[in-house]
Design an enzyme around this catalytic site. Structure first.
Site, PDB file in Angstrom:
ATOM      1  N   ARG A  86       0.821  -1.202   0.000  1.00 30.63           N
ATOM      2  CA  ARG A  86       0.000   0.000   0.000  1.00 30.63           C
ATOM      3  C   ARG A  86       0.859   1.258   0.000  1.00 30.63           C
ATOM      4  NH1 ARG A  86      -2.994   0.967   5.384  1.00 30.63           N
ATOM      5  NH2 ARG A  86      -4.131  -0.892   4.811  1.00 30.63           N
ATOM      6  N   TYR A  87       1.897   1.277   0.844  1.00 35.35           N
ATOM      7  CA  TYR A  87       2.810   2.417   0.891  1.00 35.35           C
ATOM      8  C   TYR A  87       4.022   2.077   0.039  1.00 35.35           C
ATOM      9  CZ  TYR A  87       0.150   3.243   5.219  1.00 35.35           C
ATOM     10  OH  TYR A  87      -0.840   3.432   6.150  1.00 35.35           O
ATOM     11  N   CYS A 133      -8.937 -13.610  17.367  1.00 36.74           N
ATOM     12  CA  CYS A 133      -9.506 -12.394  17.935  1.00 36.74           C
ATOM     13  C   CYS A 133     -10.842 -12.164  17.247  1.00 36.74           C
ATOM     14  CB  CYS A 133      -8.597 -11.201  17.673  1.00 36.74           C
ATOM     15  SG  CYS A 133      -6.899 -11.433  18.244  1.00 36.74           S
ATOM     16  N   ASP A 164      -7.206   3.494  10.213  1.00 37.30           N
ATOM     17  CA  ASP A 164      -6.804   2.979   8.912  1.00 37.30           C
ATOM     18  C   ASP A 164      -7.979   3.275   7.987  1.00 37.30           C
ATOM     19  OD1 ASP A 164      -5.154   1.768   7.105  1.00 37.30           O
ATOM     20  OD2 ASP A 164      -4.720   0.048   8.409  1.00 37.30           O
ATOM     21  N   CYS A 218      -4.074 -18.641  13.176  1.00 35.30           N
ATOM     22  CA  CYS A 218      -3.579 -18.046  14.414  1.00 35.30           C
ATOM     23  C   CYS A 218      -3.676 -19.062  15.542  1.00 35.30           C
ATOM     24  CB  CYS A 218      -4.411 -16.829  14.800  1.00 35.30           C
ATOM     25  SG  CYS A 218      -4.124 -15.411  13.734  1.00 35.30           S
ATOM     26  N   ARG A 235       6.998   0.284   2.066  1.00 31.63           N
ATOM     27  CA  ARG A 235       6.710  -0.776   3.036  1.00 31.63           C
ATOM     28  C   ARG A 235       5.769  -1.784   2.424  1.00 31.63           C
ATOM     29  NH1 ARG A 235       4.281   3.542   6.784  1.00 31.63           N
ATOM     30  NH2 ARG A 235       4.821   4.705   4.918  1.00 31.63           N
ATOM     31  N   CYS A 255     -10.894  -9.333  14.624  1.00 29.94           N
ATOM     32  CA  CYS A 255      -9.784  -9.363  13.663  1.00 29.94           C
ATOM     33  C   CYS A 255     -10.094  -8.559  12.404  1.00 29.94           C
ATOM     34  CB  CYS A 255      -9.499 -10.806  13.258  1.00 29.94           C
ATOM     35  SG  CYS A 255      -8.161 -10.948  12.052  1.00 29.94           S
ATOM     36  N   ARG A 302      -8.688  -9.114   9.595  1.00 28.58           N
ATOM     37  CA  ARG A 302      -8.684 -10.060   8.465  1.00 28.58           C
ATOM     38  C   ARG A 302      -9.612 -11.230   8.741  1.00 28.58           C
ATOM     39  NH1 ARG A 302      -2.888  -9.062   8.585  1.00 28.58           N
ATOM     40  NH2 ARG A 302      -2.748  -7.100   7.431  1.00 28.58           N
ATOM     41  N   LYS A 341      -3.084   4.786   6.964  1.00 28.70           N
ATOM     42  CA  LYS A 341      -3.370   5.132   8.357  1.00 28.70           C
ATOM     43  C   LYS A 341      -3.144   6.627   8.576  1.00 28.70           C
ATOM     44  CE  LYS A 341      -1.642   0.702  10.157  1.00 28.70           C
ATOM     45  NZ  LYS A 341      -1.076   0.163   8.917  1.00 28.70           N
ATOM     46  N   ASP A 368     -11.271  -1.067  12.815  1.00 29.62           N
ATOM     47  CA  ASP A 368     -11.548  -0.976  11.379  1.00 29.62           C
ATOM     48  C   ASP A 368     -13.024  -1.274  11.091  1.00 29.62           C
ATOM     49  OD1 ASP A 368      -8.927  -0.370  10.640  1.00 29.62           O
ATOM     50  OD2 ASP A 368      -8.368  -2.482  10.428  1.00 29.62           O
TER      51      ASP A 368
HETATM   52  C1  LIG Z   1      -0.033  -0.627   8.773  1.00 30.83           C
HETATM   53  C2  LIG Z   1       0.541  -1.031   7.503  1.00 30.83           C
HETATM   54  C3  LIG Z   1       1.914  -0.894   7.247  1.00 30.83           C
HETATM   55  C4  LIG Z   1       2.885  -0.378   8.279  1.00 30.83           C
HETATM   56  O1  LIG Z   1       2.607   0.931   8.617  1.00 30.83           O
HETATM   57  P1  LIG Z   1       3.472   1.742   9.671  1.00 30.83           P
HETATM   58  O2  LIG Z   1       2.670   2.967   9.884  1.00 30.83           O
HETATM   59  O3  LIG Z   1       4.797   2.006   9.030  1.00 30.83           O
HETATM   60  O4  LIG Z   1       3.627   0.899  10.895  1.00 30.83           O
HETATM   61  C5  LIG Z   1       2.379  -1.253   6.001  1.00 30.83           C
HETATM   62  N1  LIG Z   1       1.560  -1.726   5.044  1.00 30.83           N
HETATM   63  C6  LIG Z   1       0.235  -1.868   5.255  1.00 30.83           C
HETATM   64  C7  LIG Z   1      -0.608  -2.397   4.170  1.00 30.83           C
HETATM   65  C8  LIG Z   1      -0.309  -1.532   6.491  1.00 30.83           C
HETATM   66  O5  LIG Z   1      -1.614  -1.710   6.713  1.00 30.83           O
END
Ligand SMILES: *Cc1c(COP(=O)(O)O)cnc(C)c1O
Length: 345
Positions: free
Chosen positions: A90-91, A107, A308, A103, A94, A110, A112, A315, A271
């Site tokens: 998404r980012y 939870c 989120d 799991c 990362r 959850c 997911r 987020k 969420d």
């Molecule tokens: C939460 C999340 C992250 C990590 O986010 P940080 O704010 O850096 O902890 C990375 N990818 C996805 C898809 C996420 O939901």
């Protein structure tokens, strides 16, 4: 078989088993568990003091999970953002690598819920390795969050293979593991696991404590073993109605976490996931709690309250308002509520 695997096998996974411990409506629970699986580890089960308590609410199926409400099975659009098997990207810098489909304990809230613990969510090592190949050919990814499911249900041997492959990717600068094992299966955090992990630095672990009653001696030892392996341990809490949605509970949780060398990282607003409406608080509740904590608690103990955003938009932090006015004479609000003027160049 390792000790933690034996303990895992002693988990409660059916309503009938749970009815040996508590008076429950087995049929109702079976109906929920048929859609969203049930598993409670012996350790976590031992923390339940009475039906309906904050531990119970987190792990025992509830008929309200079958109410679909206005929410979405996948509000974060993780399926759309899956750029390769088991990768959610998404980012730009990362990516999530989902290495497990199940799991130790499920939870009820959850994010997911749509897939974790279901047969079709089963993950093969081949798929994980395909996901890693995507990361290897995507130089923008500098940070890999290993999540699931519960990644630490994998054997040390499999984890080692995954870490070694990720470790050979030059552009991957840091690794993170998201795990609830320290909370629900503290036996999993063995010396041999820690010895494996200490060779994977820079590695960060984020765990998931939601209530001070989860801060048991066993969980404390698990967190200390991780910290002693040189791993900075953070915590992600979900703000849950009827479980931890008041300042006193969260203050006790966050103070207790620091004492176990765990740094509160995020407080997640629940969420908009289908089947979790009964856990959701208004945003105002989270903002008020954050406002109470500021000025009461060390900044080290205060996580960021985040939402989120639906649609996979990412987020964002939600904070109480401390800025009344900007400009040459800014006005800021002190933790005690008083307005303080602040000369601003
Ligand atoms: C939460 C999340 C992250 C990590 O986010 P940080 O704010 O850096 O902890 C990375 N990818 C996805 C898809 C996420 O939901």
């Amino acid at each position: 078989m390792e000790f933690w695997q034996k303990r895992l096998r002693e988990s409660v996974t059916t309503a009938a088993q749970l009815s040996r411990h508590f008076a429950i409506d087995v049929d109702a629970l079976d109906r929920v568990a048929a859609r969203y699986p049930l598993a409670i580890t012996p350790h976590y089960l031992s923390l339940i003091e009475h039906p309906g308590d904050p531990i119970w609410k987190q792990c025992v199926p509830d008929l309200r999970e079958l109410e679909d409400g206005a929410t979405d099975a996948d509000p974060l659009h993780e399926e759309r953002l899956a750029t390769a098997p088991q990768v959610v990207h998404r980012y730009p810098d990362r990516a999530l690598l989902l290495v497990a489909g199940s799991c130790a304990a499920y939870c009820r809230f959850c994010t997911r819920k749509r897939r974790v613990g279901c047969a079709e969510a089963r993950v093969t090592l081949g798929e994980v390795m395909e996901g890693i190949e995507y990361i290897a050919r995507t130089p923008a990814i500098k940070d890999v969050v290993i999540s699931g499911g519960e990644p630490l249900l994998m054997s040390d041997l499999l984890l080692k293979q995954i870490f070694e492959r990720l470790g050979r990717i030059p552009h991957v600068e840091i690794l993170r593991i998201g795990t609830r094992a320290p909370v629900v299966l503290p036996e999993r955090i063995t010396e041999s696991l820690c010895n494996l992990l200490r060779r994977c630095h820079p590695l960060f672990v984020n765990t998931h404590f939601n209530h001070p009653r989860e801060l048991t001696p066993e969980s404390r030892e698990a967190c200390l073993r991780l910290a002693d392996a040189g791993i900075p341990v953070g915590n992600q809490t979900v703000l849950l109605r009827g479980v931890n949605d008041d300042a006193a509970t969260l203050e006790a949780l966050f103070r207790g976490l620091l004492r176990m060398r765990v740094r509160p990282y995020y407080l997640h607003h629940m969420d908009l996931v289908r089947g979790t409406d009964h856990f959701r608080t208004p945003l105002e509740t989270g903002i008020e709690i954050m406002d109470r904590l500021r000025g009461t608690l060390s900044g080290l103990a205060i996580p960021q309250y985040v939402v989120d955003l639906p649609g996979g938009r990412g987020k964002v932090p939600i904070t109480p308002q401390y800025v009344d006015k900007l400009g040459a004479q800014a006005v800021l609000r002190a933790p005690d509520g008083e307005r303080i003027s602040f000369p601003n160049l």
